[in-house]
Design an enzyme around this catalytic site. Sequence first.
Site, PDB file in Angstrom:
ATOM      1  N   LEU A 138       0.836  -1.198   0.000  1.00 36.10           N
ATOM      2  CA  LEU A 138       0.000   0.000   0.000  1.00 36.10           C
ATOM      3  C   LEU A 138       0.878   1.258   0.000  1.00 36.10           C
ATOM      4  O   LEU A 138       0.695   2.157  -0.831  1.00 36.10           O
ATOM      5  CB  LEU A 138      -0.909  -0.020   1.243  1.00 36.10           C
ATOM      6  CG  LEU A 138      -1.897   1.131   1.395  1.00 36.10           C
ATOM      7  CD1 LEU A 138      -2.948   1.090   0.287  1.00 36.10           C
ATOM      8  CD2 LEU A 138      -2.608   1.053   2.759  1.00 36.10           C
ATOM      9  N   PRO A 141       6.508   6.005  -1.786  1.00 36.77           N
ATOM     10  CA  PRO A 141       7.464   7.006  -1.304  1.00 36.77           C
ATOM     11  C   PRO A 141       6.778   8.295  -0.849  1.00 36.77           C
ATOM     12  O   PRO A 141       7.180   8.893   0.148  1.00 36.77           O
ATOM     13  CB  PRO A 141       8.368   7.246  -2.519  1.00 36.77           C
ATOM     14  CG  PRO A 141       8.288   5.979  -3.297  1.00 36.77           C
ATOM     15  CD  PRO A 141       6.909   5.438  -3.079  1.00 36.77           C
ATOM     16  N   ASP A 253      -7.699  -2.887   9.517  1.00 35.98           N
ATOM     17  CA  ASP A 253      -8.378  -3.055  10.814  1.00 35.98           C
ATOM     18  C   ASP A 253      -7.937  -4.367  11.460  1.00 35.98           C
ATOM     19  O   ASP A 253      -7.507  -4.393  12.618  1.00 35.98           O
ATOM     20  CB  ASP A 253      -9.902  -3.086  10.629  1.00 35.98           C
ATOM     21  CG  ASP A 253     -10.531  -1.705  10.827  1.00 35.98           C
ATOM     22  OD1 ASP A 253      -9.822  -0.778  11.255  1.00 35.98           O
ATOM     23  OD2 ASP A 253     -11.738  -1.573  10.540  1.00 35.98           O
ATOM     24  N   GLY A 255      -5.387  -6.204  10.661  1.00 42.55           N
ATOM     25  CA  GLY A 255      -3.930  -6.211  10.848  1.00 42.55           C
ATOM     26  C   GLY A 255      -3.498  -5.486  12.106  1.00 42.55           C
ATOM     27  O   GLY A 255      -2.565  -5.922  12.795  1.00 42.55           O
ATOM     28  N   ARG A 256      -4.179  -4.410  12.417  1.00 42.21           N
ATOM     29  CA  ARG A 256      -3.776  -3.609  13.593  1.00 42.21           C
ATOM     30  C   ARG A 256      -3.960  -4.366  14.902  1.00 42.21           C
ATOM     31  O   ARG A 256      -3.241  -4.119  15.869  1.00 42.21           O
ATOM     32  CB  ARG A 256      -4.594  -2.311  13.631  1.00 42.21           C
ATOM     33  CG  ARG A 256      -4.089  -1.309  12.634  1.00 42.21           C
ATOM     34  CD  ARG A 256      -5.030  -0.153  12.441  1.00 42.21           C
ATOM     35  NE  ARG A 256      -4.542   0.652  11.344  1.00 42.21           N
ATOM     36  CZ  ARG A 256      -5.291   1.447  10.592  1.00 42.21           C
ATOM     37  NH1 ARG A 256      -6.586   1.555  10.839  1.00 42.21           N
ATOM     38  NH2 ARG A 256      -4.756   2.133   9.609  1.00 42.21           N
ATOM     39  N   ARG A 281      20.000 -10.819  40.498  1.00 38.73           N
ATOM     40  CA  ARG A 281      21.013  -9.779  40.725  1.00 38.73           C
ATOM     41  C   ARG A 281      20.942  -9.247  42.153  1.00 38.73           C
ATOM     42  O   ARG A 281      19.870  -8.857  42.626  1.00 38.73           O
ATOM     43  CB  ARG A 281      20.756  -8.633  39.725  1.00 38.73           C
ATOM     44  CG  ARG A 281      21.675  -7.443  39.880  1.00 38.73           C
ATOM     45  CD  ARG A 281      23.072  -7.768  39.449  1.00 38.73           C
ATOM     46  NE  ARG A 281      23.915  -6.584  39.416  1.00 38.73           N
ATOM     47  CZ  ARG A 281      25.227  -6.634  39.199  1.00 38.73           C
ATOM     48  NH1 ARG A 281      25.820  -7.793  38.963  1.00 38.73           N
ATOM     49  NH2 ARG A 281      25.931  -5.528  39.185  1.00 38.73           N
ATOM     50  N   GLU A 376       1.261  -0.045  10.008  1.00 39.34           N
ATOM     51  CA  GLU A 376      -0.185  -0.296   9.931  1.00 39.34           C
ATOM     52  C   GLU A 376      -0.977   0.850  10.559  1.00 39.34           C
ATOM     53  O   GLU A 376      -2.042   0.644  11.139  1.00 39.34           O
ATOM     54  CB  GLU A 376      -0.533  -1.666  10.512  1.00 39.34           C
ATOM     55  CG  GLU A 376       0.182  -2.769   9.730  1.00 39.34           C
ATOM     56  CD  GLU A 376      -0.395  -4.141   9.894  1.00 39.34           C
ATOM     57  OE1 GLU A 376      -1.590  -4.250  10.160  1.00 39.34           O
ATOM     58  OE2 GLU A 376       0.374  -5.105   9.713  1.00 39.34           O
ATOM     59  N   THR A 378       0.131   4.999  12.137  1.00 39.91           N
ATOM     60  CA  THR A 378       0.893   5.564  13.259  1.00 39.91           C
ATOM     61  C   THR A 378      -0.045   5.856  14.444  1.00 39.91           C
ATOM     62  O   THR A 378      -1.271   5.860  14.293  1.00 39.91           O
ATOM     63  CB  THR A 378       1.570   6.886  12.847  1.00 39.91           C
ATOM     64  OG1 THR A 378       0.533   7.839  12.561  1.00 39.91           O
ATOM     65  CG2 THR A 378       2.460   6.727  11.615  1.00 39.91           C
TER      66      THR A 378
HETATM   67  C1  LIG Z   1       9.339  -1.993   9.283  1.00 37.39           C
HETATM   68  C2  LIG Z   1       8.194  -1.475   8.473  1.00 37.39           C
HETATM   69  C3  LIG Z   1       7.398  -2.369   7.764  1.00 37.39           C
HETATM   70  C4  LIG Z   1       6.345  -1.899   6.980  1.00 37.39           C
HETATM   71  N1  LIG Z   1       5.605  -2.786   6.241  1.00 37.39           N
HETATM   72  C5  LIG Z   1       4.685  -2.322   5.359  1.00 37.39           C
HETATM   73  C6  LIG Z   1       4.016  -3.228   4.444  1.00 37.39           C
HETATM   74  O1  LIG Z   1       4.232  -4.448   4.478  1.00 37.39           O
HETATM   75  N2  LIG Z   1       3.153  -2.704   3.541  1.00 37.39           N
HETATM   76  C7  LIG Z   1       2.890  -1.370   3.464  1.00 37.39           C
HETATM   77  O2  LIG Z   1       2.093  -0.979   2.617  1.00 37.39           O
HETATM   78  N3  LIG Z   1       3.500  -0.489   4.313  1.00 37.39           N
HETATM   79  C8  LIG Z   1       4.391  -0.938   5.244  1.00 37.39           C
HETATM   80  N4  LIG Z   1       5.032  -0.060   6.092  1.00 37.39           N
HETATM   81  C9  LIG Z   1       4.763   1.365   5.975  1.00 37.39           C
HETATM   82  C10 LIG Z   1       4.026   1.958   7.175  1.00 37.39           C
HETATM   83  O3  LIG Z   1       2.707   1.504   7.216  1.00 37.39           O
HETATM   84  C11 LIG Z   1       4.141   3.488   7.076  1.00 37.39           C
HETATM   85  O4  LIG Z   1       5.497   3.802   7.369  1.00 37.39           O
HETATM   86  C12 LIG Z   1       3.207   4.210   8.013  1.00 37.39           C
HETATM   87  O5  LIG Z   1       1.875   4.034   7.612  1.00 37.39           O
HETATM   88  C13 LIG Z   1       3.518   5.720   8.085  1.00 37.39           C
HETATM   89  O6  LIG Z   1       3.671   6.256   6.810  1.00 37.39           O
HETATM   90  P1  LIG Z   1       4.973   7.156   6.490  1.00 37.39           P
HETATM   91  O7  LIG Z   1       6.153   6.385   6.944  1.00 37.39           O
HETATM   92  O8  LIG Z   1       4.912   7.571   5.069  1.00 37.39           O
HETATM   93  O9  LIG Z   1       4.833   8.418   7.436  1.00 37.39           O
HETATM   94  P2  LIG Z   1       3.984   9.749   7.146  1.00 37.39           P
HETATM   95  O10 LIG Z   1       2.588   9.410   6.769  1.00 37.39           O
HETATM   96  O11 LIG Z   1       4.765  10.627   6.244  1.00 37.39           O
HETATM   97  O12 LIG Z   1       3.962  10.380   8.596  1.00 37.39           O
HETATM   98  C14 LIG Z   1       5.042  11.121   9.158  1.00 37.39           C
HETATM   99  C15 LIG Z   1       4.593  11.679  10.502  1.00 37.39           C
HETATM  100  O13 LIG Z   1       3.474  12.566  10.313  1.00 37.39           O
HETATM  101  C16 LIG Z   1       2.372  12.150  11.093  1.00 37.39           C
HETATM  102  N5  LIG Z   1       1.113  12.445  10.396  1.00 37.39           N
HETATM  103  C17 LIG Z   1       0.799  12.180   9.102  1.00 37.39           C
HETATM  104  N6  LIG Z   1      -0.442  12.595   8.843  1.00 37.39           N
HETATM  105  C18 LIG Z   1      -0.929  13.133   9.983  1.00 37.39           C
HETATM  106  C19 LIG Z   1      -2.176  13.740  10.366  1.00 37.39           C
HETATM  107  N7  LIG Z   1      -3.177  13.879   9.505  1.00 37.39           N
HETATM  108  N8  LIG Z   1      -2.299  14.183  11.636  1.00 37.39           N
HETATM  109  C20 LIG Z   1      -1.286  14.046  12.535  1.00 37.39           C
HETATM  110  N9  LIG Z   1      -0.114  13.472  12.248  1.00 37.39           N
HETATM  111  C21 LIG Z   1       0.072  13.035  10.985  1.00 37.39           C
HETATM  112  C22 LIG Z   1       2.580  10.634  11.287  1.00 37.39           C
HETATM  113  O14 LIG Z   1       1.862  10.152  12.395  1.00 37.39           O
HETATM  114  C23 LIG Z   1       4.080  10.576  11.458  1.00 37.39           C
HETATM  115  O15 LIG Z   1       4.418  10.924  12.778  1.00 37.39           O
HETATM  116  C24 LIG Z   1       6.063  -0.511   6.922  1.00 37.39           C
HETATM  117  C25 LIG Z   1       6.850   0.378   7.666  1.00 37.39           C
HETATM  118  C26 LIG Z   1       7.898  -0.086   8.420  1.00 37.39           C
HETATM  119  C27 LIG Z   1       8.753   0.904   9.166  1.00 37.39           C
END
Ligand SMILES: Cc1cc2nc3c(=O)[nH]c(=O)nc-3n(C[C@H](O)[C@H](O)[C@H](O)COP(=O)(O)OP(=O)(O)OC[C@H]3O[C@@H](n4cnc5c(N)ncnc54)[C@H](O)[C@@H]3O)c2cc1C
Length: 401
Positions: A138, A141, A253, A255-256, A281, A376, A378
């Site tokens: 999903l 970049p 949902d 997955g979380r 210890r 899944e 933040t």
């Molecule tokens: C180890 C790992 C495994 C993963 N595996 C998968 C996978 O298998 N498939 C997949 O599709 N993805 C995967 N992900 C991606 C993951 O789901 C995303 O990293 C996550 O959803 C956050 O997206 P982002 O990193 O682009 O951060 P961003 O969306 O750019 O967020 C950056 C910051 O801004 C905050 N933010 C963004 N929007 C808002 C808002 N509206 N209000 C307040 N705060 C906000 C966020 O909470 C965060 O603190 C993986 C990530 C990691 C690190």
Amino acid sequence: MGGGTGREERGESMDFALSEEERSIRAAIRDLAEREFAPRAAEYDRTGEFPWDNVRLLAEGGYLGMTVPPRYGGAGASFLAFILCMEEVARACAVTSVIFEVHNSLHIEPILRFGSEEQRERFLPPLVRGERLGAFCLTEPSSGSDAAAMETRAVEVAGGFRLRGQKSFITNGGQAHEYLVFARTGDDPGRRAVTAFLVPRDSPGLSFGPPEAKMGLTASHTTQVYLDDVFVPADRLLGERDHGMRVALATLDAGRVGIAAQAVGIAQAALDTAARYALERRQFGRPIAEHEGVQWILAEMAADLEAARWLVYRAAWLQGQGIRATEEIAKAKLFASTMANVHVPRALRVLGGYGFLKDHPMERYVRDVKVTEIYEGTSEVMKMLIARGLMERTRQGTGAG
Ligand SMILES: Cc1cc2nc3c(=O)[nH]c(=O)nc-3n(C[C@H](O)[C@H](O)[C@H](O)COP(=O)(O)OP(=O)(O)OC[C@H]3O[C@@H](n4cnc5c(N)ncnc54)[C@H](O)[C@@H]3O)c2cc1C
């Protein structure tokens, strides 16, 4: 509770008992995880090698696709049983738990829920047997939390679609045989016209970046996925065309709950380690467990861990009943991942300087647990979902609780 429905409808009975089957599944996987996964976890963390032997053991034990009905080869276990397994696997090896989670919750569950009968019969049995491993694509970049802003496109051609784009952070990337890929199928951004596709690894034009270097979960390969004009036949479209965001959100949902269970499992491992160490210890002439300051660290952790566990089980139960529980699930993930990220570093302090050494698993728990607040959805996204439900109920006058 969430969704503005009555508390009774949302299963607010007070029966906390697990079924006989759930208890026996948990006992069996705890035994497997303690015997096989825990002893190898540090070595996988060090080498970053993908733990295929653990995946095979999960397949042999019938845990891959364990909620799939027997007619497609699964065990037909409850969703709560799967969540109990997630907790036990995470307690032994967080890497293995995320591979297990993505395969079961983010790949198999959507096929079960949104697939046609033909697709279920065709795709589920090899996934359940572990002959094929699944992934979920999903994130991109430039679109993470705002997943609907994705840029990957699918253009209809004779016999199917051609996909172009890039996916980021894909768990099981390069290792999985099957990729559930979300791509834009319409131009109107307001319609969120996205479609879900089941893309096999050997598709011409599909390629992978190297595993990302991560602070934790080092052996769960996370890669970029490149789609360069990948042809996907029409019979690999999952769910309805242009309604892929429904597939994505419903899948997340479920997955979380798994990620929340992962946080609970890692925190339990940290508590076990700290409590054992505190008894062994000695400082100031007695075990450090007899110093009140150390007891308070452990007691506060035990209380918050227990609260998180029951929130997670309740969310799992609702999900397993087919009750839409986005808000309860968001609360469980937010609370469990926050709890774990507050308490696991505190548990490390119980080990003093030894907690900082790789001789003990504690520093790995601290690194592995961090991502439960991120993937899944933040913690900020979880708060958005909780606040949305709360405001809706307040507007309707049904009370914020
Ligand atoms: C180890 C790992 C495994 C993963 N595996 C998968 C996978 O298998 N498939 C997949 O599709 N993805 C995967 N992900 C991606 C993951 O789901 C995303 O990293 C996550 O959803 C956050 O997206 P982002 O990193 O682009 O951060 P961003 O969306 O750019 O967020 C950056 C910051 O801004 C905050 N933010 C963004 N929007 C808002 C808002 N509206 N209000 C307040 N705060 C906000 C966020 O909470 C965060 O603190 C993986 C990530 C990691 C690190």
